[in-house]
Design a protein around this motif. Structure first.
Motif, PDB file in Angstrom:
ATOM      1  N   GLU A   9       0.941  -1.199   0.045  1.00 58.23           N
ATOM      2  CA  GLU A   9      -0.007  -0.018   0.115  1.00 58.23           C
ATOM      3  C   GLU A   9       0.842   1.129  -0.115  1.00 58.23           C
ATOM      4  O   GLU A   9       0.554   2.041  -0.815  1.00 58.23           O
ATOM      5  CB  GLU A   9      -0.970   0.142   1.198  1.00 58.23           C
ATOM      6  CG  GLU A   9      -1.941   1.185   1.348  1.00 58.23           C
ATOM      7  CD  GLU A   9      -2.870   1.032   0.093  1.00 58.23           C
ATOM      8  OE1 GLU A   9      -3.294   2.148  -0.500  1.00 58.23           O
ATOM      9  OE2 GLU A   9      -3.245  -0.125  -0.283  1.00 58.23           O
ATOM     10  N   ARG A  10       2.002   1.318   0.992  1.00 59.47           N
ATOM     11  CA  ARG A  10       3.088   2.362   0.734  1.00 59.47           C
ATOM     12  C   ARG A  10       3.421   2.471  -0.494  1.00 59.47           C
ATOM     13  O   ARG A  10       3.798   3.760  -0.942  1.00 59.47           O
ATOM     14  CB  ARG A  10       3.977   2.248   1.691  1.00 59.47           C
ATOM     15  CG  ARG A  10       4.732   3.624   2.317  1.00 59.47           C
ATOM     16  CD  ARG A  10       5.561   3.299   3.451  1.00 59.47           C
ATOM     17  NE  ARG A  10       4.735   2.974   4.655  1.00 59.47           N
ATOM     18  CZ  ARG A  10       5.277   2.104   5.654  1.00 59.47           C
ATOM     19  NH1 ARG A  10       6.698   1.754   5.644  1.00 59.47           N
ATOM     20  NH2 ARG A  10       4.599   1.776   6.675  1.00 59.47           N
ATOM     21  N   ASP A  11       3.912   1.485  -0.992  1.00 62.90           N
ATOM     22  CA  ASP A  11       4.524   1.412  -2.183  1.00 62.90           C
ATOM     23  C   ASP A  11       3.678   2.057  -3.373  1.00 62.90           C
ATOM     24  O   ASP A  11       4.086   2.889  -4.369  1.00 62.90           O
ATOM     25  CB  ASP A  11       5.085   0.233  -2.880  1.00 62.90           C
ATOM     26  CG  ASP A  11       6.028   0.025  -3.995  1.00 62.90           C
ATOM     27  OD1 ASP A  11       6.961   0.867  -4.000  1.00 62.90           O
ATOM     28  OD2 ASP A  11       5.832  -0.717  -4.736  1.00 62.90           O
ATOM     29  N   ARG A  12       2.463   1.647  -3.465  1.00 62.37           N
ATOM     30  CA  ARG A  12       1.497   2.128  -4.570  1.00 62.37           C
ATOM     31  C   ARG A  12       1.114   3.599  -4.236  1.00 62.37           C
ATOM     32  O   ARG A  12       1.199   4.506  -5.204  1.00 62.37           O
ATOM     33  CB  ARG A  12       0.008   1.576  -4.118  1.00 62.37           C
ATOM     34  CG  ARG A  12      -1.028   1.548  -5.317  1.00 62.37           C
ATOM     35  CD  ARG A  12      -2.391   0.808  -5.284  1.00 62.37           C
ATOM     36  NE  ARG A  12      -1.754  -0.378  -5.066  1.00 62.37           N
ATOM     37  CZ  ARG A  12      -2.372  -1.493  -4.198  1.00 62.37           C
ATOM     38  NH1 ARG A  12      -3.339  -1.228  -3.394  1.00 62.37           N
ATOM     39  NH2 ARG A  12      -2.088  -2.874  -4.325  1.00 62.37           N
ATOM     40  N   ALA A  13       1.047   4.116  -2.763  1.00 58.72           N
ATOM     41  CA  ALA A  13       1.113   5.612  -2.578  1.00 58.72           C
ATOM     42  C   ALA A  13       2.379   6.211  -3.227  1.00 58.72           C
ATOM     43  O   ALA A  13       2.023   7.485  -3.734  1.00 58.72           O
ATOM     44  CB  ALA A  13       0.723   5.749  -1.164  1.00 58.72           C
ATOM     45  N   ASN A  14       3.267   5.755  -2.777  1.00 54.62           N
ATOM     46  CA  ASN A  14       4.644   6.467  -3.439  1.00 54.62           C
ATOM     47  C   ASN A  14       4.505   6.465  -4.941  1.00 54.62           C
ATOM     48  O   ASN A  14       5.184   7.440  -5.478  1.00 54.62           O
ATOM     49  CB  ASN A  14       5.935   5.591  -3.083  1.00 54.62           C
ATOM     50  CG  ASN A  14       6.221   5.878  -1.404  1.00 54.62           C
ATOM     51  OD1 ASN A  14       5.440   6.916  -0.855  1.00 54.62           O
ATOM     52  ND2 ASN A  14       6.850   4.913  -1.101  1.00 54.62           N
ATOM     53  N   LEU A  15       4.123   5.623  -5.614  1.00 48.92           N
ATOM     54  CA  LEU A  15       4.140   5.554  -6.909  1.00 48.92           C
ATOM     55  C   LEU A  15       3.078   6.493  -7.448  1.00 48.92           C
ATOM     56  O   LEU A  15       3.457   7.359  -8.670  1.00 48.92           O
ATOM     57  CB  LEU A  15       3.864   4.091  -7.611  1.00 48.92           C
ATOM     58  CG  LEU A  15       4.760   3.088  -7.590  1.00 48.92           C
ATOM     59  CD1 LEU A  15       4.173   1.749  -8.001  1.00 48.92           C
ATOM     60  CD2 LEU A  15       5.892   3.504  -8.245  1.00 48.92           C
ATOM     61  N   GLU A  16       1.816   6.537  -6.938  1.00 46.20           N
ATOM     62  CA  GLU A  16       1.104   7.605  -7.244  1.00 46.20           C
ATOM     63  C   GLU A  16       1.673   9.073  -7.021  1.00 46.20           C
ATOM     64  O   GLU A  16       1.541  10.006  -7.833  1.00 46.20           O
ATOM     65  CB  GLU A  16      -0.239   7.384  -6.473  1.00 46.20           C
ATOM     66  CG  GLU A  16      -1.011   6.495  -6.740  1.00 46.20           C
ATOM     67  CD  GLU A  16      -2.463   6.279  -5.973  1.00 46.20           C
ATOM     68  OE1 GLU A  16      -2.837   7.279  -5.471  1.00 46.20           O
ATOM     69  OE2 GLU A  16      -2.879   5.131  -5.793  1.00 46.20           O
ATOM     70  N   LEU A  17       2.285   9.218  -5.890  1.00 44.53           N
ATOM     71  CA  LEU A  17       2.870  10.579  -5.512  1.00 44.53           C
ATOM     72  C   LEU A  17       3.879  10.831  -6.484  1.00 44.53           C
ATOM     73  O   LEU A  17       4.233  12.014  -6.861  1.00 44.53           O
ATOM     74  CB  LEU A  17       3.399  10.564  -4.175  1.00 44.53           C
ATOM     75  CG  LEU A  17       4.064  11.928  -3.421  1.00 44.53           C
ATOM     76  CD1 LEU A  17       2.791  12.867  -3.712  1.00 44.53           C
ATOM     77  CD2 LEU A  17       4.555  11.531  -2.332  1.00 44.53           C
ATOM     78  N   ALA A  18       4.818   9.969  -6.938  1.00 46.66           N
ATOM     79  CA  ALA A  18       5.790  10.015  -8.113  1.00 46.66           C
ATOM     80  C   ALA A  18       5.256  10.486  -9.205  1.00 46.66           C
ATOM     81  O   ALA A  18       5.665  11.614  -9.863  1.00 46.66           O
ATOM     82  CB  ALA A  18       6.757   8.664  -8.307  1.00 46.66           C
ATOM     83  N   GLY A  19       4.217   9.913  -9.622  1.00 45.97           N
ATOM     84  CA  GLY A  19       3.474  10.088 -11.013  1.00 45.97           C
ATOM     85  C   GLY A  19       2.722  11.506 -10.899  1.00 45.97           C
ATOM     86  O   GLY A  19       2.838  12.219 -11.730  1.00 45.97           O
TER      87      GLY A  19
END
Length: 111
Positions: free
Chosen positions: A93-103
């Protein structure tokens, strides 16, 4: 007075009775010996069975202890597995959130 014939008959009957009683006593003595031997064998068997029972009871207690110990280990490992699953889900979940933030950041920088 008792005649000689009566005395001879009485003596003969007494001898026959004595022989019969002696025969019965001999048979009873043989039977008693047989029963004593059988009793001794049964006592030995009882001792052997008592020893076996004692060993089996001891083994049962040891297996029960091992079972309880194994059960505790299984419960502990199950809990650790659940904890690891939760930790993994948190990381995903944290990785998914980080990817969204990076995008989102990448889009903002491009704009």
């Amino acid at each position: 007075r008792v005649s000689n014939q009566q005395m001879a008959d009485t003596t003969k009957r007494t001898i026959i009775e004595n022989v019969a009683v002696s025969s019965q006593l001999s048979k009873m003595s043989d039977k008693l010996d047989e029963l004593i031997r059988e009793n001794d064998e049964l006592k030995k068997k009882v001792k052997v069975q008592a020893r076996k029972m004692q060993m089996l009871e001891h083994n049962e207690k040891e297996f029960a202890k091992k079972h309880v110990s194994s059960q505790k280990v299984v419960q502990m490992m199950t809990q650790k597995c659940k904890d690891q699953d939760q930790l993994l889900n948190d990381y995903i979940e944290r990785d998914r959130a980080n990817l969204e933030l990076a995008g989102t950041l990448a889009s903002a920088v491009e704009a």
